[in-house]
Design an enzyme around this catalytic site. Structure first.
Site, PDB file in Angstrom:
ATOM      1  CG  ASP A   1      19.806   5.655  38.206  1.00  0.00           C
ATOM      2  OD1 ASP A   1      20.996   6.122  38.784  1.00  0.00           O
ATOM      3  OD2 ASP A   1      18.590   6.025  38.497  1.00  0.00           O
TER       4      ASP A   1
ATOM      5  CG  HIS B   1      30.989   5.770  42.312  1.00  0.00           C
ATOM      6  ND1 HIS B   1      30.827   7.196  42.133  1.00  0.00           N
ATOM      7  CD2 HIS B   1      30.218   5.078  41.498  1.00  0.00           C
ATOM      8  CE1 HIS B   1      29.849   6.993  40.833  1.00  0.00           C
ATOM      9  NE2 HIS B   1      29.637   5.813  40.619  1.00  0.00           N
TER      10      HIS B   1
ATOM     11  CG  PHE C   1      30.423   7.138  34.538  1.00  0.00           C
ATOM     12  CD1 PHE C   1      30.274   7.858  35.836  1.00  0.00           C
ATOM     13  CD2 PHE C   1      30.657   5.709  34.434  1.00  0.00           C
ATOM     14  CE1 PHE C   1      30.326   7.110  36.996  1.00  0.00           C
ATOM     15  CE2 PHE C   1      30.571   5.128  35.507  1.00  0.00           C
ATOM     16  CZ  PHE C   1      30.363   5.603  36.921  1.00  0.00           C
TER      17      PHE C   1
ATOM     18  CE1 TYR D   1      25.727  11.750  35.450  1.00  0.00           C
ATOM     19  CE2 TYR D   1      26.139  11.443  33.111  1.00  0.00           C
ATOM     20  CZ  TYR D   1      26.556  11.263  34.412  1.00  0.00           C
ATOM     21  OH  TYR D   1      27.808  11.212  34.555  1.00  0.00           O
TER      22      TYR D   1
END
Length: 219
Positions: free
Chosen positions: A64, A185, A77, A66
């Site tokens: 989701d 991740h 990102f 920031y």
């Protein structure tokens, strides 16, 4: 509220007419009226607005947006220029530099990737300020799963970078002629378990070259 590229609107129109999406829209209208929600409404579908289906070369799946002020811009990102790079993006840049032996630009605005055909797709497209995952299970996942399914069944070979177990759960939607790259991740919690050294960026560009596509400039 749906500010989306026409070609994507046409592909997703059946989803927009379903009850789950109408319920999601009602929820979002209330959220945007009563809370600070990220990204801004016009940027919700930014990932799709940068890249039409036939121009996608790479898909990078995030979770989701920031949730702090000034960060979210509708691309997974990515943060606007002059915003401090979040830890996961710092680690992505480190891996790019190590893998490709290049120096990345020191800003986190990844529009430069999106313009080259990188679909930077979060699976939840909105969030309440300061509350990670606050818009989880409200309907976004159904829509973004459909988007991944559409790209995953498209005939043009695409590179999917699936980082972490959540992103990897979408692998069954991806046809065999695409390149699926899996790694932990890039967050500080897991980057040292195999994200560093995964060499996804060189593998991606090699695949694109082999399929007569221009490689991505990952700087």
């Amino acid at each position: 509220m749906i500010q989306i590229r026409r070609s994507w609107y046409d592909l997703l129109k059946p989803e927009f007419e379903k009850d789950y999406f109408k319920n999601l829209q009602s929820f979002l209208q209330s959220e945007y009226s009563n809370y600070q929600i990220y990204p801004s409404e016009q940027n919700i579908f930014n990932a799709l607005n940068f890249v039409p289906l036939d121009k996608i070369k790479v898909v990078i799946i995030g979770q989701d947006p920031y949730h702090e002020p000034g960060q979210a811009q509708g691309l997974s990102f990515s943060v606007p220029e002059n915003v401090e790079l979040p830890p996961s993006l710092v680690n992505i840049m480190k891996e790019i530099e190590d893998d490709l032996k290049i120096t990345c630009y020191k800003n986190g605005n990844l529009e430069r990737w999106a313009k080259q055909g990188v679909l930077l797709l979060n699976t939840v497209l909105t969030v309440r300020r300061g509350q990670a995952n606050s818009h989880k299970d409200k309907g976004w996942e159904t829509l973004t799963r459909k988007i991944i399914e559409i790209v995953g069944s498209s005939k043009k070979p695409v590179v999917f970078m699936l980082w972490g177990s959540y992103a990897q759960s979408f692998a069954p939607l991806i046809a065999s002629w695409h390149l699926v790259l899996k790694a932990p991740h890039p967050s500080p919690l897991s980057a040292y378990r195999g994200f560093f050294g995964c060499k996804h960026f060189s593998k991606c560009n090699q695949f694109l070259i082999e399929h007569n596509e221009t490689p991505i400039d990952w700087r």
